[in-house]
Design a protein around this motif. Structure first.
Motif, PDB file in Angstrom:
ATOM      1  N   ARG A 250       5.978   7.626   2.337  1.00 38.63           N
ATOM      2  CA  ARG A 250       6.268   6.523   3.222  1.00 38.63           C
ATOM      3  C   ARG A 250       5.882   6.810   4.730  1.00 38.63           C
ATOM      4  O   ARG A 250       5.240   5.902   5.580  1.00 38.63           O
TER       5      ARG A 250
ATOM      6  N   VAL B 278       4.206  -3.718   1.254  1.00 36.63           N
ATOM      7  CA  VAL B 278       5.503  -3.908   1.582  1.00 36.63           C
ATOM      8  C   VAL B 278       5.586  -4.187   3.087  1.00 36.63           C
ATOM      9  O   VAL B 278       6.330  -5.227   3.367  1.00 36.63           O
TER      10      VAL B 278
ATOM     11  N   LEU C  29       3.320   0.415  -0.834  1.00 37.30           N
ATOM     12  CA  LEU C  29       3.837   0.552   0.302  1.00 37.30           C
ATOM     13  C   LEU C  29       3.546   0.069   1.655  1.00 37.30           C
ATOM     14  O   LEU C  29       4.197  -0.837   2.511  1.00 37.30           O
TER      15      LEU C  29
ATOM     16  N   GLN D 102      12.806   1.097  -0.082  1.00 33.75           N
ATOM     17  CA  GLN D 102      12.057   0.519  -1.398  1.00 33.75           C
ATOM     18  C   GLN D 102      12.099   1.733  -2.353  1.00 33.75           C
ATOM     19  O   GLN D 102      12.614   2.843  -2.408  1.00 33.75           O
TER      20      GLN D 102
END
Lengths: 328, 108
Positions: free
Chosen positions: A268, A312, A309, A300
């Motif tokens: 992340r 996203v 990610l 997520q």
């Protein structure tokens, strides 16, 4: 040179085919737009979903000031791991020139390796534009290689920003200190340096000076209220000593980790760093700031690989821009 | 351009393994000892064995004119001697060589 696709290379890594490592790195280091989708396909093949859990390799960050003895230490440490039958990949990060954008990567010349040993892979990488930090490709490389190798080392120079970056990307961070320099003590006390997982004092063959360095570090850690951080003294030159203790200290730290949580956090934070590198502060504002971006990431699927990610975040920024015309 | 500096006095096996692991686009060999006629073809052979047979090799050093053709026949892409002192031209040559081998147009 025609190269196989990212998914093929990723599948080979997943099956622990070590000879796929050079092709994997070539692909991940190529940042042209047409290669990005291929790199994402590679990382998807080694994502927790496909592996049935986090990648088994231990990602170890080795960092410290120039001249502390990192390369010599790595020669002896990789030998110790290889003797124990573990396969090792070393990502040696050197700074890039701000002026030319190029880099002179000289670290490899200092790590001893047997060219016939297929269980040891060494790759030099440039830090790129991020001063003292890790290039996005280095994080991706560590994630990919940890599916195939037992140990993946990220070696960086310096104490400061690069160390924070390494702490995000690695399971275990070892900071290398040479006796008599006092650097680590100052950095620890002033809070510039985050507390490493393992402290290594090199040049133990210096005797008293090395012993004193070890005691001083123990003292500094005590005054900071952290007694648990191991301080290991090693002598890297033959006859090498202390490496059984160092290997044990690194293993012990890894055994105590909540690995899925550590790796999810790394992916992340890495995705956010990649998004920032690509879209800058303007992109971050579109997300509503760093806090908002982090909490969106926290919602997520923990198994999503880093490129997914990033997508996203990009979709989130776009969606917010559509409903809020005032956003940049 | 990133340059991976390997140090001196390496064996052909070490050079080949490093080049493959590092994924390089070109290898530059510097040799002053007079043993280029044996060692440079050895490097090219080691590269083939290590799976890096498509990586171009350029050589520089104390290399007599009579040895240049045999080296090129052995697979060396270019040979430079102390007579070639125009560094910018050599760099342009190397960039053009890499571009050609990778099927991309060379930038000026």
């Amino acid at each position: 040179v025609s190269a196989p696709g990212g998914a093929v290379i990723g599948a080979r890594l997943r099956e622990r085919d070590l000879t796929a490592a050079p092709a994997a790195l070539n692909l991940l280091e190529n940042r042209t737009p047409e290669h990005r989708a291929d790199a994402a396909a590679l990382l998807a093949e080694v994502a927790p979903e496909r592996l049935g859990g986090e990648a088994p390799g231990h990602v170890v960050g080795v960092t410290g000031p120039p001249g502390a003895g990192k390369s010599t230490l790595l020669s002896a440490l990789t030998a110790a791991w290889r003797d124990a039958g573990r396969t090792v990949a070393v990502l040696a990060v050197d700074p890039s020139s701000k002026r030319s954008g190029g880099a002179l990567l000289g670290d490899r010349a200092r790590i001893e390796a047997d060219p016939a040993d297929r269980g040891l892979f060494i790759r030099s990488t440039a830090a790129g534009e991020r001063l003292g930090g890790l290039a996005p490709a280095t994080r991706a490389a560590a994630q990919a290689l940890s599916a195939a190798f037992d140990v993946v080392v990220i070696e960086t120079v310096g104490v400061g920003q690069s160390e924070t970056d390494v702490a995000q990307a690695a399971d275990t961070v070892a900071v290398v200190v040479q006796p008599g320099s006092g650097d680590a003590l100052q950095f620890l006390k002033s809070g510039i340096m985050e507390i490493p997982d393992v402290l290594v004092v090199t040049k133990a063959d210096l005797g008293q000076v090395a012993q004193r360095a070890r005691r001083d570090l123990h003292g500094a850690l005590r005054s900071l209220g952290v007694r648990a951080t191991p301080v290991v003294a090693v002598a890297s030159l033959p006859p090498a000593t202390g490496f059984d203790a160092l290997v044990a200290a690194l293993d012990e730290h890894r055994a105590g980790l909540d690995l899925p949580a550590t790796r999810t956090r790394a992916r992340r934070l890495g995705a956010l760093a990649d998004f920032l590198a690509e879209h800058g502060e303007r992109g971050l504002r579109a997300l509503g700031g760093r806090r908002a971006a982090e909490s969106w990431l926290a919602e997520q699927d923990p198994a999503l690989p880093e490129p997914a990610l990033v997508r996203v975040l990009e979709e989130r920024a776009e969606a917010r821009r559509r409903t809020r015309p005032d956003l940049p | 351009m990133d340059v991976v500096y390997e140090g001196i006095r390496l064996t052909p096996a070490q050079i080949a393994r490093s080049a493959v692991d590092e994924g390089v686009h070109v290898i530059g060999l510097s040799i002053l000892s007079g043993s280029h006629r044996g060692l440079i073809p050895d490097v090219i052979e080691a590269l083939r064995e290590a799976g890096g047979g498509d990586i171009p090799v350029v050589a520089g050093g104390i290399i007599p004119a009579a040895d240049v053709e045999p080296l090129k026949r052995a697979g060396v892409a270019a040979v430079y001697t102390p007579k070639d002192y125009e560094l910018t031209r050599i760099l342009r040559d190397v960039v053009a060589l890499v571009a050609e081998r990778n099927g991309v147009p060379a930038a000026a």
